[in-house]
Design a protein around this motif. Structure first.
Motif, mmCIF file in Angstrom:
data_model
loop_
_atom_site.group_PDB
_atom_site.id
_atom_site.type_symbol
_atom_site.label_atom_id
_atom_site.label_comp_id
_atom_site.label_asym_id
_atom_site.label_seq_id
_atom_site.Cartn_x
_atom_site.Cartn_y
_atom_site.Cartn_z
ATOM 1 N N LEU A 132 27.132 -27.452 27.253
ATOM 2 C CA LEU A 132 26.090 -27.671 26.101
ATOM 3 C C LEU A 132 26.330 -29.063 25.382
ATOM 4 N N ALA A 133 25.424 -29.581 24.778
ATOM 5 C CA ALA A 133 25.462 -30.857 24.274
ATOM 6 C C ALA A 133 24.520 -30.759 22.842
ATOM 7 N N VAL A 134 24.701 -31.521 21.804
ATOM 8 C CA VAL A 134 23.862 -31.633 20.757
ATOM 9 C C VAL A 134 23.459 -33.203 20.502
ATOM 10 N N ALA A 135 22.265 -33.295 20.497
ATOM 11 C CA ALA A 135 21.890 -34.735 20.309
ATOM 12 C C ALA A 135 21.043 -34.789 18.897
ATOM 13 N N THR A 136 21.457 -35.860 18.358
ATOM 14 C CA THR A 136 20.814 -36.017 16.850
ATOM 15 C C THR A 136 19.681 -37.061 16.886
ATOM 16 N N VAL A 137 18.689 -36.727 16.656
ATOM 17 C CA VAL A 137 17.351 -37.748 16.753
ATOM 18 C C VAL A 137 16.854 -38.003 15.437
ATOM 19 N N GLU A 138 16.555 -39.241 15.046
ATOM 20 C CA GLU A 138 16.071 -39.705 13.807
ATOM 21 C C GLU A 138 14.555 -39.369 13.871
ATOM 22 N N THR A 139 14.030 -38.672 12.843
ATOM 23 C CA THR A 139 12.638 -38.075 12.916
ATOM 24 C C THR A 139 12.086 -38.320 11.360
ATOM 25 N N PRO A 140 12.060 -39.341 10.864
ATOM 26 C CA PRO A 140 11.510 -39.565 9.461
ATOM 27 C C PRO A 140 9.990 -39.234 9.638
ATOM 28 N N GLY A 141 9.534 -38.515 8.702
ATOM 29 C CA GLY A 141 8.254 -38.010 8.586
ATOM 30 C C GLY A 141 7.652 -37.125 9.637
ATOM 31 N N GLY A 142 8.880 -36.563 10.480
ATOM 32 C CA GLY A 142 8.573 -35.626 11.440
ATOM 33 C C GLY A 142 8.115 -36.245 12.852
ATOM 34 N N ILE A 143 8.354 -37.719 12.851
ATOM 35 C CA ILE A 143 8.151 -38.568 13.807
ATOM 36 C C ILE A 143 9.237 -39.072 14.748
ATOM 37 N N VAL A 144 9.312 -39.209 15.858
ATOM 38 C CA VAL A 144 10.543 -39.586 16.494
ATOM 39 C C VAL A 144 10.628 -41.146 16.279
#
Length: 365
Positions: A132-144
């Motif tokens: 398992l891995a966990v990636a943290t993605v920036e999603t301001p306003g629900g957009i990548v």
């Protein structure tokens, strides 16, 4: 009837690699046909991959197959497949931490994971290594978000950071962090350290092979005697690492080590396994960093590193820069325990659309 079959696809630069990202449901269910489809999509076998989407190099001839996970501890499943430019072969016997960086953005863009705010944590089950891995993605306003200030060596410019935490990769391919049970083995007359913390890697002091370890990748590749020796060690060490006959496998990776030159812990030149990497792979860097912490290992000797406890950040130098690996470790009674490993990658969506393959390969009726 069209002479071509259309398959939806994204092209994503993940870390220092680039590949095609597919929904699992869009590909054939049987492995033989699936592999034929991917070879056609990449234009392999052909060293230029001129009749497909491949980039004429193993680092740009990769595939990620993504699906919604049925596991309670994961959001998506990620299968990595290496398509070889020079031969009709698709391999699933290793993971790829670079394409892993693009899995989170793909999952969000394609509706497999709903954004949760300014950042979205995507839990990824890595099928190849059952970890398992966990990636943290920036999603301001629900957009990548893809633009940002994070820079990784081997990629021009800066992009949004994607921190990735690995939860249980130690021994995921070989069954143990030190597959042979030893900090040092002698194979083909050369002292080596075998380690598996997400990627099976064999660490060798470059000087033991008659080179400095600072040579450019193309210089090392041109040294046929050296390459033959490295491959002989790789073939001999495969069974010792519980990998069996590795003649047709992409693992273990062979990493030649030298003392650091630019403030890191050591310098690497890594075979992947026949070509020499212009940088170093994600999991390869994690395993080399781990080896520097193994008491009495070849890597620790080269690095001159101590038996550190707690959270440490290790900069692993490679031909085009360095790779930072953060690890939470414990050394007790000369035995190393890895509590967690994390690193920083970036990714960028390059294309979203349809890739075409000849219908003679697969009609998808």
């Amino acid at each position: 009837m069209s002479s071509q079959t259309a398959i939806r696809c994204c092209v994503i630069r993940g870390g220092t690699s680039k590949g095609l990202y597919f929904h699992a449901d869009d590909l054939p269910s049987d492995t033989k046909t699936r592999d034929a489809v991917l070879l056609a999509a990449m234009g392999a076998p052909d060293e230029r991959e001129i009749d497909g989407m491949g980039g004429a190099h193993p680092l740009t001839s990769k595939v990620a197959v993504i699906s919604k996970s049925t596991r309670p501890d994961a959001d998506v499943d990620y299968l990595f497949l290496q398509v070889w430019p020079d031969r009709a072969e698709v391999s699933d016997n290793q993971n790829c931490g670079n394409l892993l960086a693009g899995v989170g953005p793909f999952a969000i863009e394609e509706g497999l994971v709903a954004p949760t705010g300014e950042v979205t944590r995507v839990r990824i089950y890595m099928v190849n290594t059952e970890s398992l891995a966990v990636a943290t993605v920036e999603t301001p306003g629900g957009i990548v978000r893809y633009d940002g200030a994070a820079h990784i060596d081997g990629v021009p410019g800066s992009h949004a950071p994607i921190p990735i935490e690995f939860l249980d990769v130690a021994g995921s391919s070989c069954g143990a962090l030190l597959p042979t049970g030893n900090a040092i083995d002698v194979v083909e007359g050369i002292r080596v350290t075998c380690v598996d913390n997400g990627m099976p890697v064999v660490c060798i002091n470059a000087q033991d092979l008659g080179i400095s370890g600072y040579e450019d990748p193309e210089v090392i590749e041109a040294n046929k005697e050296l390459c033959a020796k490295v491959e002989a060690i790789r073939l001999a060490v495969g069974p010792l690492m519980n990998l069996g006959d590795v003649a047709l496998k992409t693992v273990p990776k062979m990493s030649l080590l030298a003392p650091a030159r630019h403030g890191g812990v050591l310098t690497t030149r890594t075979f992947i396994p026949k070509r020499v990497h212009e940088a170093i792979g994600v999991f390869g860097a994690v395993s080399v960093a781990t080896a520097t912490l193994v008491p009495g290992s070849v890597a620790q000797e080269v690095a001159g590193f101590g038996d550190d406890d707690g959270v440490v950040t290790l900069d692993i130098e490679h031909p085009t820069g360095y790779f930072s690996v953060s690890m939470d470790v414990q050394v007790l009674g000369g035995e190393l325990t890895i509590k967690s490993a994390a690193l920083l990658r970036t990714a960028r969506m390059l294309m979203k659309g349809t890739v075409f393959i000849p219908s003679a390969v697969w009609e998808n009726k």
